[in-house]
Enzyme design. Structure first.
Site, mmCIF file in Angstrom:
data_model
loop_
_atom_site.group_PDB
_atom_site.id
_atom_site.type_symbol
_atom_site.label_atom_id
_atom_site.label_comp_id
_atom_site.label_asym_id
_atom_site.label_seq_id
_atom_site.Cartn_x
_atom_site.Cartn_y
_atom_site.Cartn_z
ATOM 1 N N GLU A 170 0.859 -1.200 0.000
ATOM 2 C CA GLU A 170 0.000 0.000 0.000
ATOM 3 C C GLU A 170 0.884 1.236 0.000
ATOM 4 O OE1 GLU A 170 -3.284 -0.073 2.844
ATOM 5 O OE2 GLU A 170 -3.354 -2.238 2.681
ATOM 6 N N HIS A 203 -8.895 9.421 2.997
ATOM 7 C CA HIS A 203 -8.451 8.341 2.111
ATOM 8 C C HIS A 203 -8.634 8.837 0.686
ATOM 9 C CE1 HIS A 203 -7.906 4.480 0.235
ATOM 10 N NE2 HIS A 203 -7.648 3.923 1.410
ATOM 11 N N ARG A 238 -0.684 8.722 1.826
ATOM 12 C CA ARG A 238 -2.058 9.186 1.604
ATOM 13 C C ARG A 238 -2.248 10.692 1.590
ATOM 14 N NH1 ARG A 238 -5.332 4.893 5.154
ATOM 15 N NH2 ARG A 238 -4.779 3.229 3.733
ATOM 16 N N HIS A 285 -11.295 9.422 6.688
ATOM 17 C CA HIS A 285 -11.065 7.990 6.900
ATOM 18 C C HIS A 285 -10.554 7.660 8.298
ATOM 19 C CE1 HIS A 285 -10.151 3.913 5.665
ATOM 20 N NE2 HIS A 285 -8.876 4.063 5.961
ATOM 21 N N ARG A 329 -0.884 8.776 9.198
ATOM 22 C CA ARG A 329 -0.723 7.331 9.442
ATOM 23 C C ARG A 329 -0.306 6.591 8.171
ATOM 24 N NH1 ARG A 329 -4.488 2.754 9.069
ATOM 25 N NH2 ARG A 329 -5.920 4.239 8.107
HETATM 26 P P1 FAD Z 1 -13.698 0.316 16.209
HETATM 27 O O1 FAD Z 1 -13.362 -0.908 15.479
HETATM 28 O O2 FAD Z 1 -14.338 1.400 15.443
HETATM 29 O O3 FAD Z 1 -14.644 -0.077 17.428
HETATM 30 C C1 FAD Z 1 -15.263 0.930 18.192
HETATM 31 C C2 FAD Z 1 -16.249 0.279 19.119
HETATM 32 O O4 FAD Z 1 -16.645 1.197 20.116
HETATM 33 C C3 FAD Z 1 -17.525 -0.178 18.442
HETATM 34 O O5 FAD Z 1 -17.860 -1.422 18.985
HETATM 35 C C4 FAD Z 1 -18.547 0.856 18.865
HETATM 36 O O6 FAD Z 1 -19.872 0.388 18.940
HETATM 37 C C5 FAD Z 1 -18.042 1.165 20.246
HETATM 38 N N1 FAD Z 1 -18.462 2.464 20.760
HETATM 39 C C6 FAD Z 1 -18.181 3.691 20.270
HETATM 40 N N2 FAD Z 1 -18.733 4.639 21.030
HETATM 41 C C7 FAD Z 1 -19.386 4.008 22.030
HETATM 42 C C8 FAD Z 1 -20.170 4.439 23.124
HETATM 43 N N3 FAD Z 1 -20.425 5.730 23.352
HETATM 44 N N4 FAD Z 1 -20.689 3.500 23.953
HETATM 45 C C9 FAD Z 1 -20.486 2.193 23.742
HETATM 46 N N5 FAD Z 1 -19.763 1.720 22.715
HETATM 47 C C10 FAD Z 1 -19.215 2.625 21.866
HETATM 48 N N6 FAD Z 1 -6.756 0.003 9.280
HETATM 49 C C11 FAD Z 1 -5.765 -0.839 8.956
HETATM 50 O O7 FAD Z 1 -4.794 -0.976 9.698
HETATM 51 N N7 FAD Z 1 -5.846 -1.583 7.814
HETATM 52 C C12 FAD Z 1 -6.882 -1.490 6.952
HETATM 53 O O8 FAD Z 1 -6.928 -2.167 5.946
HETATM 54 C C13 FAD Z 1 -7.923 -0.571 7.251
HETATM 55 N N8 FAD Z 1 -8.962 -0.406 6.406
HETATM 56 C C14 FAD Z 1 -10.005 0.395 6.791
HETATM 57 C C15 FAD Z 1 -11.126 0.491 5.965
HETATM 58 C C16 FAD Z 1 -12.222 1.228 6.371
HETATM 59 C C17 FAD Z 1 -13.423 1.328 5.466
HETATM 60 C C18 FAD Z 1 -12.195 1.917 7.604
HETATM 61 C C19 FAD Z 1 -13.369 2.719 8.057
HETATM 62 C C20 FAD Z 1 -11.072 1.856 8.409
HETATM 63 C C21 FAD Z 1 -9.969 1.105 8.016
HETATM 64 N N9 FAD Z 1 -8.834 1.004 8.807
HETATM 65 C C22 FAD Z 1 -7.824 0.149 8.469
HETATM 66 C C23 FAD Z 1 -8.792 1.642 10.119
HETATM 67 C C24 FAD Z 1 -9.123 0.594 11.191
HETATM 68 O O9 FAD Z 1 -10.132 -0.260 10.707
HETATM 69 C C25 FAD Z 1 -9.599 1.239 12.465
HETATM 70 O O10 FAD Z 1 -8.735 2.267 12.837
HETATM 71 C C26 FAD Z 1 -9.649 0.222 13.598
HETATM 72 O O11 FAD Z 1 -10.380 -0.894 13.201
HETATM 73 C C27 FAD Z 1 -10.248 0.852 14.836
HETATM 74 O O12 FAD Z 1 -10.455 -0.148 15.796
HETATM 75 P P2 FAD Z 1 -11.001 0.275 17.235
HETATM 76 O O13 FAD Z 1 -11.119 -0.952 18.022
HETATM 77 O O14 FAD Z 1 -10.175 1.373 17.757
HETATM 78 O O15 FAD Z 1 -12.427 0.920 16.937
HETATM 79 C C1 SIN Z 2 -7.252 0.512 2.623
HETATM 80 O O1 SIN Z 2 -7.518 -0.670 2.431
HETATM 81 O O2 SIN Z 2 -6.947 1.293 1.712
HETATM 82 C C2 SIN Z 2 -7.310 1.041 4.006
HETATM 83 C C3 SIN Z 2 -6.065 0.751 4.709
HETATM 84 C C4 SIN Z 2 -5.931 1.588 5.943
HETATM 85 O O3 SIN Z 2 -6.733 2.469 6.192
HETATM 86 O O4 SIN Z 2 -4.964 1.360 6.664
#
Ligand code: FAD
Ligand code: SIN
Length: 532
Positions: free
Chosen positions: A116, A243, A291, A352, A387
């Site tokens: 990437e 993104h 990015r 993103h 990032r």
């Molecule tokens: P999340 O996975 O968002 O979980 C948050 C949790 O908190 C959820 O369960 C939600 O319900 C809960 N929550 C929030 N507020 C409250 C509240 N007030 N009360 C109770 N519960 C609450 N990163 C990579 O490294 N590689 C990738 O390929 C990649 N692709 C991506 C593609 C997309 C489309 C997106 C959107 C993001 C991508 N990212 C990627 C970024 C990565 O997915 C996220 O940064 C990461 O998954 C965040 O994980 P987290 O556990 O911090 O939060």
């Molecule tokens: C992507 O698949 O382009 C997202 C990867 C990332 O947000 O780290």
């Protein structure tokens, strides 16, 4: 009043991994995981590209991953943290593989490592274009085996601190301590008080503060806002990652669908509508530059050409390979009448990822005692001003492990707080007009998208802050007089997020990484973190 030893808010990769690791070490503890909708819904679930980790040590090295991360971060990464994440990462990824996560392999039965933007080597482990779904599935299955208590449809509203015992707390008060959280039980519509000995915020991102975002609607920055209201420290909020390649769908959708950067890693090339490449004008790495550079380039080309989108050309790629790697992207494009093998894919930048957030140390401790944070809601120092792709899932795995170790070591010295009052809901009435909330949210998104987007200026930021104060005052009025609803809480949190981004952006008098302002187009020679 409910008591739990460890309260974890969030069921994405950050929350679930931390819970699993604590439970494995101390199965006797009461651990409660709250999630505001259902247990699968999270940013994690939508991750496409994969997890970056040094896997092929013959060609890749920790040093190269470190250098790529520092380069993308544009001078603001904490090198010690980058070292920790890059070095501990592969072992953490191996753990989720041991728990059942499947990553694609090639014909030689070796992991098919993707590439990437900003990576000098192929180092992205992935499961087709559904890596996040696979990780979420694995973690939930593991949580089930461990019989973890996941409470769905529980919305955390505020953290409990000495403030709730009647003390006057400011951001300078030493020893602010977290005693748990006030939460809205969405099944009953009633507020509940959960006391905990240790609390972990894993509430994810805040993409919903912009009109166009790849983040699902749950991404409303609740954890960051709760921590800010509890007078904790927040850092580097101006660094919002757009993104470069969300799918441009004229019908409009929320969230917008992501066309993974891995597609460019696989050979997709960015072009104008008339099929001309343009990235060489902006960076020698062309479509695979980091990015911030690619998103700004697309934004600029759209303005130069008066277009609503740019294009990703995949027509030269082998169909079988494309379908094997990107089945979901292929199907989604087809569903809006674009065949990636015959048409260029229309793409547009979309909000993103939040690089800043709750300031934590190298074991995930926030500035409040007994409160940790993990995942996208944090600012660990890994990402700096931008990032590196696929470093986010890795960061969450590494920090979940560190937090779990610290909780296990220190929990015995922490008791439940005494004398915490229940939530006071007197003199509030049911909201009469939902339009007051939905319209304010629309206004906020417009303000952020128009004035605090990829290119900023002093005038735009000032205008955004002025408009936001109005929204803030109206929403606080509503919050103080009506019964609590998730929609109202999310609006309130998103206004705080908008304010934090805009305020931090106003404080940075330079252009660095994801923050670009026409008033200060060059970088300052010294490094400044923006702490609020
Ligand atoms: P999340 O996975 O968002 O979980 C948050 C949790 O908190 C959820 O369960 C939600 O319900 C809960 N929550 C929030 N507020 C409250 C509240 N007030 N009360 C109770 N519960 C609450 N990163 C990579 O490294 N590689 C990738 O390929 C990649 N692709 C991506 C593609 C997309 C489309 C997106 C959107 C993001 C991508 N990212 C990627 C970024 C990565 O997915 C996220 O940064 C990461 O998954 C965040 O994980 P987290 O556990 O911090 O939060
Ligand atoms: C992507 O698949 O382009 C997202 C990867 C990332 O947000 O780290």
């Amino acid at each position: 009043m409910i008591k739990t030893d460890v309260l974890i808010i969030g069921s994405g990769i950050g929350g679930l991994t931390t819970a699993i690791k604590i439970a494995e070490k101390m199965p006797e503890l009461k651990i409660t995981i709250l999630t505001k909708t259902n247990e699968e819904e999270s940013n994690t679930r939508y991750a496409q590209g994969g997890v970056a980790a040094v896997w092929n040590k013959e060609e890749d090295s920790y040093q190269k991953h470190l250098e790529d991360t520092l380069d993308a971060g544009d001078g603001l990464c904490n090198e010690d943290i980058v070292n920790i994440v890059v070095n501990e990462g592969p072992e953490r990824v191996q753990e989720i593989i041991d728990w059942g996560a499947r990553f694609d392999k090639n014909a030689a039965e070796k992991y098919d490592l993707g590439r990437e933007g900003g990576h000098s080597e192929n180092r992205i482990l992935h499961y087709k274009d559904l890596t996040g779904w696979e990780i979420q599935r694995t973690l939930l299955a593991k949580a089930e085996v461990l019989n973890l208590d996941i409470q769905e449809h529980y919305f955390a509203v505020d953290l409990i601190t000495q403030h709730h015992l009647g003390y006057n707390i400011t951001r300078l008060t030493p020893g602010i301590t977290c005693y748990g959280a006030h939460v809205l039980n969405k099944h009953t519509g009633k507020m509940e008080t959960i006391l905990s000995r240790m609390t972990i915020l894993a509430t994810g991102g805040a993409g919903q503060v912009y009109r166009n975002t790849t983040n699902p609607v749950i991404a409303s920055g609740d954890g960051i806002s709760m921590l800010y209201r509890a007078k904790g420290h927040i850092e580097n909020m101006e660094f919002i990652q757009f993104h470069p390649t969300a799918l441009f769908n004229p019908a409009g959708e929320n969230p917008v669908f992501l066309v993974s950067e891995a597609v460019r890693g696989y050979g997709g090339i960015l072009k104008t509508r008339d099929g001309k490449e343009f990235m060489e004008k902006y960076d020698p790495r062309k479509s695979l530059a980091p990015r911030d550079i690619v998103a700004r380039a697309i934004d600029n080309e759209m303005k130069l050409n008066g277009e609503e989108c740019m294009f990703l050309d995949c027509r030269h790629l082998d169909k079988e390979g494309f379908l094997a790697h990107f089945p979901t992207i292929y199907e989604k494009c087809k569903s809006i009448g674009v065949d990636p093998m015959e048409d260029m894919i229309p793409v547009v930048p979309a909000c993103h990822y939040v690089c800043g957030g709750i300031k934590v140390d190298d074991i995930g401790r926030s500035s409040l005692y007994n409160l940790y944070a993990c995942g996208e809601c944090t600012c660990t120092g890994l990402h700096g001003a931008n990032r590196l792709a696929s470093n986010s899932l890795l960061e969450a795995l590494v920090f979940a492990d560190r937090i779990a170790q610290d909780v296990v070591q220190n929990l015995s010295g922490v008791l439940f707080a005494e004398g915490i009052p229940e939530w006071n809901a007197t003199s509030t009435t049911d909201p009469k007009e939902m339009v007051l909330i939905t319209q304010s949210l629309k206004e906020l998104k417009e303000i952020m998208s128009s004035y605090v987007g990829i290119v900023r200026s002093n005038v735009r930021l000032k205008r955004a802050l002025d408009r936001m104060f109005l929204l803030y005052n109206e929403t606080e009025g509503l919050y103080n007089t009506t019964t609590i609803s998730p929609q109202l809480c999310e609006l309130r949190n998103l206004i705080t997020i908008g304010y934090l981004i805009t305020r931090s952006a106003s404080m940075r008098h330079e252009s660095r990484g994801l923050h670009y302002t026409t008033d200060y187009p060059v970088k300052k020679p010294f490094i400044q973190d923006s702490i609020l």
